[in-house]
Design a protein around this motif. Structure first.
Motif, PDB file in Angstrom:
ATOM      1  N   LYS A 118       0.826  -1.166  -0.036  1.00 17.59           N
ATOM      2  CA  LYS A 118       0.118  -0.136   0.054  1.00 17.59           C
ATOM      3  C   LYS A 118       0.940   1.288   0.232  1.00 17.59           C
ATOM      4  O   LYS A 118       0.743   2.446  -0.426  1.00 17.59           O
ATOM      5  CB  LYS A 118      -0.803   0.324   1.205  1.00 17.59           C
ATOM      6  CG  LYS A 118      -1.821   0.935   1.660  1.00 17.59           C
ATOM      7  CD  LYS A 118      -3.123   1.333   2.306  1.00 17.59           C
ATOM      8  CE  LYS A 118      -3.695   2.638   2.441  1.00 17.59           C
ATOM      9  NZ  LYS A 118      -4.513   2.662   4.067  1.00 17.59           N
ATOM     10  N   GLU A 119       1.894   1.209   0.548  1.00 18.31           N
ATOM     11  CA  GLU A 119       2.780   1.965   0.916  1.00 18.31           C
ATOM     12  C   GLU A 119       3.591   3.026  -0.689  1.00 18.31           C
ATOM     13  O   GLU A 119       3.551   3.748  -0.860  1.00 18.31           O
ATOM     14  CB  GLU A 119       3.755   1.949   1.807  1.00 18.31           C
ATOM     15  CG  GLU A 119       5.133   3.280   2.183  1.00 18.31           C
ATOM     16  CD  GLU A 119       6.517   2.636   2.884  1.00 18.31           C
ATOM     17  OE1 GLU A 119       7.618   3.538   3.277  1.00 18.31           O
ATOM     18  OE2 GLU A 119       5.915   1.336   3.455  1.00 18.31           O
ATOM     19  N   LYS A 120       4.154   1.316  -1.387  1.00 17.56           N
ATOM     20  CA  LYS A 120       3.708   1.438  -2.568  1.00 17.56           C
ATOM     21  C   LYS A 120       3.396   1.950  -2.765  1.00 17.56           C
ATOM     22  O   LYS A 120       3.113   2.679  -4.458  1.00 17.56           O
ATOM     23  CB  LYS A 120       5.368   0.622  -2.574  1.00 17.56           C
ATOM     24  CG  LYS A 120       5.996  -0.261  -2.383  1.00 17.56           C
ATOM     25  CD  LYS A 120       7.141   0.474  -2.019  1.00 17.56           C
ATOM     26  CE  LYS A 120       8.659  -0.088  -1.520  1.00 17.56           C
ATOM     27  NZ  LYS A 120       9.427   0.069  -1.003  1.00 17.56           N
ATOM     28  N   ALA A 121       1.755   1.613  -3.784  1.00 14.51           N
ATOM     29  CA  ALA A 121       1.385   1.825  -4.210  1.00 14.51           C
ATOM     30  C   ALA A 121       0.098   3.616  -4.458  1.00 14.51           C
ATOM     31  O   ALA A 121       0.260   4.198  -5.338  1.00 14.51           O
ATOM     32  CB  ALA A 121      -0.482   1.167  -3.841  1.00 14.51           C
ATOM     33  N   ALA A 129       8.752   3.187 -12.317  1.00 13.88           N
ATOM     34  CA  ALA A 129       9.301   1.413 -12.574  1.00 13.88           C
ATOM     35  C   ALA A 129       9.543   1.591 -11.160  1.00 13.88           C
ATOM     36  O   ALA A 129       9.702  -0.071 -10.977  1.00 13.88           O
ATOM     37  CB  ALA A 129       9.740   2.308 -14.096  1.00 13.88           C
ATOM     38  N   ALA A 130      10.493   2.415 -10.683  1.00 15.26           N
ATOM     39  CA  ALA A 130      11.475   1.987 -10.107  1.00 15.26           C
ATOM     40  C   ALA A 130      10.145   1.032  -8.762  1.00 15.26           C
ATOM     41  O   ALA A 130       9.909  -0.128  -7.304  1.00 15.26           O
ATOM     42  CB  ALA A 130      11.897   2.039  -8.600  1.00 15.26           C
ATOM     43  N   TYR A 131       8.922   2.393  -8.452  1.00 15.85           N
ATOM     44  CA  TYR A 131       7.734   1.768  -7.172  1.00 15.85           C
ATOM     45  C   TYR A 131       7.514   0.385  -7.690  1.00 15.85           C
ATOM     46  O   TYR A 131       7.030  -0.178  -7.055  1.00 15.85           O
ATOM     47  CB  TYR A 131       6.595   2.687  -7.362  1.00 15.85           C
ATOM     48  CG  TYR A 131       7.134   4.064  -6.459  1.00 15.85           C
ATOM     49  CD1 TYR A 131       6.688   3.453  -4.734  1.00 15.85           C
ATOM     50  CD2 TYR A 131       7.741   5.047  -7.019  1.00 15.85           C
ATOM     51  CE1 TYR A 131       7.102   4.536  -3.916  1.00 15.85           C
ATOM     52  CE2 TYR A 131       7.609   6.053  -5.873  1.00 15.85           C
ATOM     53  CZ  TYR A 131       8.044   6.201  -5.048  1.00 15.85           C
ATOM     54  OH  TYR A 131       8.163   6.614  -3.637  1.00 15.85           O
ATOM     55  N   ASN A 132       7.183   0.261  -9.104  1.00 15.20           N
ATOM     56  CA  ASN A 132       6.261  -0.843  -9.606  1.00 15.20           C
ATOM     57  C   ASN A 132       7.061  -2.278  -9.099  1.00 15.20           C
ATOM     58  O   ASN A 132       6.593  -3.041  -9.453  1.00 15.20           O
ATOM     59  CB  ASN A 132       6.346  -0.390 -11.152  1.00 15.20           C
ATOM     60  CG  ASN A 132       5.266  -1.664 -11.773  1.00 15.20           C
ATOM     61  OD1 ASN A 132       3.791  -1.800 -11.422  1.00 15.20           O
ATOM     62  ND2 ASN A 132       5.420  -2.300 -12.881  1.00 15.20           N
ATOM     63  N   GLU A 133       8.106  -2.125 -10.041  1.00  9.34           N
ATOM     64  CA  GLU A 133       9.218  -2.856  -9.222  1.00  9.34           C
ATOM     65  C   GLU A 133       9.144  -3.770  -8.225  1.00  9.34           C
ATOM     66  O   GLU A 133       9.087  -5.305  -7.614  1.00  9.34           O
ATOM     67  CB  GLU A 133      10.536  -3.641  -9.964  1.00  9.34           C
ATOM     68  CG  GLU A 133      11.289  -2.707 -11.506  1.00  9.34           C
ATOM     69  CD  GLU A 133      10.326  -4.367 -12.201  1.00  9.34           C
ATOM     70  OE1 GLU A 133      11.229  -5.313 -12.049  1.00  9.34           O
ATOM     71  OE2 GLU A 133       9.272  -3.822 -12.989  1.00  9.34           O
ATOM     72  N   ASP A 134       9.925  -2.794  -6.886  1.00  9.31           N
ATOM     73  CA  ASP A 134       9.307  -2.935  -5.542  1.00  9.31           C
ATOM     74  C   ASP A 134       7.832  -4.097  -5.637  1.00  9.31           C
ATOM     75  O   ASP A 134       7.297  -4.875  -4.300  1.00  9.31           O
ATOM     76  CB  ASP A 134       9.406  -1.806  -4.769  1.00  9.31           C
ATOM     77  CG  ASP A 134      10.521  -1.678  -4.656  1.00  9.31           C
ATOM     78  OD1 ASP A 134      11.380  -2.003  -5.209  1.00  9.31           O
ATOM     79  OD2 ASP A 134      11.274  -0.215  -4.201  1.00  9.31           O
ATOM     80  N   PHE A 135       7.210  -3.160  -5.926  1.00  8.93           N
ATOM     81  CA  PHE A 135       5.433  -3.293  -5.683  1.00  8.93           C
ATOM     82  C   PHE A 135       5.159  -5.119  -6.105  1.00  8.93           C
ATOM     83  O   PHE A 135       4.933  -5.804  -5.646  1.00  8.93           O
ATOM     84  CB  PHE A 135       4.004  -3.072  -6.452  1.00  8.93           C
ATOM     85  CG  PHE A 135       2.642  -3.080  -6.150  1.00  8.93           C
ATOM     86  CD1 PHE A 135       2.386  -2.293  -5.381  1.00  8.93           C
ATOM     87  CD2 PHE A 135       2.266  -3.644  -7.374  1.00  8.93           C
ATOM     88  CE1 PHE A 135       0.933  -2.869  -5.264  1.00  8.93           C
ATOM     89  CE2 PHE A 135       1.186  -4.302  -6.983  1.00  8.93           C
ATOM     90  CZ  PHE A 135       0.568  -4.389  -6.195  1.00  8.93           C
TER      91      PHE A 135
END
Length: 274
Positions: free
Chosen positions: A92-95, A109-115
């Motif tokens: 949720k934090e990443k989203a 893209a970095a957020y998405n990879e972590d997610f």
């Protein structure tokens, strides 16, 4: 009357000595075994009662094993569920971070990879939340049942909780991502629902684990009480038996002397012919 054919005094002495020997044998057996009722011939009624209680104690050992296995399975599920809940919070934090429309393409893209890494970790955790071949968190998992009493007529059941992706609890799919603002917003909504659902599942699993733990403690105390009850019925009082042993050994020695004296009395007949 003095007779060489019949020696009543020796007969009486021998009877008393045999009685003493029999009591001495019984006392020695009690000291050797620690039991005053070691077999049915000692006391048939008490032996039957004790054997019935021993059967119950043996059954409760099986019940305890069943509760231990079930408890470990549920505890494994709880640990895995807590890990999944933590992952959902991180997701949720990443989203929420990805919902910021000022992000650059690289940042999004970095957020998405972590997610996605966190998303895939959920599947890994759920697939490995297994103990003794049972997994309460996989899709299609069965409830787990533990024995609760000595005759198997009562059981404790803990329900399965599907924590797989796109299941009834976690609404995210295996392909969920946050590579756009719109997808990030949808993921936040799905994650909020999923977090609430997982927490409810953890509450149910925790309640089940506590119930098993409480019943396991009760079974242990019940089995101990029955063991004590058996001991009260069949165990020998070794202090008492030890004192009795000393007394009987003395009686045995005196009995041998009495028999010897009684046997020698028939020899008096010879003096009549001197």
């Amino acid at each position: 009357m003095t007779s060489v054919n019949t020696n009543y005094g020796a007969m009486v002495a021998l009877q008393q000595l045999n009685k003493t020997n029999s009591e001495l044998e019984t006392t020695q057996s009690r000291i050797n075994t620690g039991l005053k009722v070691a077999s049915a011939k000692d006391n048939g009624a008490i032996f039957a009662i004790a054997q019935g209680m021993r059967a119950d104690v043996a059954s409760y050992d099986v019940v305890q094993q069943s509760l231990d296995r079930t408890g470990s399975t549920v505890d494994t599920a709880v640990a895995a569920g807590e890990a999944v809940s933590d992952l959902l919070v991180e997701m949720k934090e990443k989203a929420l971070g990805a919902k910021d429309d000022t992000l650059t393409t690289e940042q999004r893209a970095a957020y998405n990879e972590d997610f996605k890494a966190l998303r895939d970790q959920i599947t890994t955790i759920v697939d490995n939340a297994e103990f003794n071949g049972a997994n309460l968190l996989k899709s299609g998992a069965s409830d787990i049942v533990a024995l609760a009493n000595a005759d198997g007529t009562s059981t404790l059941t803990v329900g399965a909780e599907d924590l797989s992706l796109a299941g009834s609890t976690i609404t995210l799919t295996a392909g969920s991502d946050i590579d756009t603002v719109t997808k990030a917003g949808a993921a936040i909504t799905a994650l909020e629902t999923s977090i609430d659902n997982v927490n409810a599942s953890l509450a149910r699993l925790g309640t089940g684990s506590k119930a098993i733990e409480t019943h396991s403690t009760f079974v242990t105390k019940l089995s101990d009480a029955m063991e004590n009850g058996i001991g009260n019925l069949v165990d020998a009082d070794l202090a008492k038996e030890s004192a009795k042993l000393q007394s009987l050994q003395t009686k045995q020695q005196l009995g041998v002397q009495a028999l010897s004296i009684a046997n020698s009395s028939s020899g008096l007949a010879l003096s009549f012919f001197r």
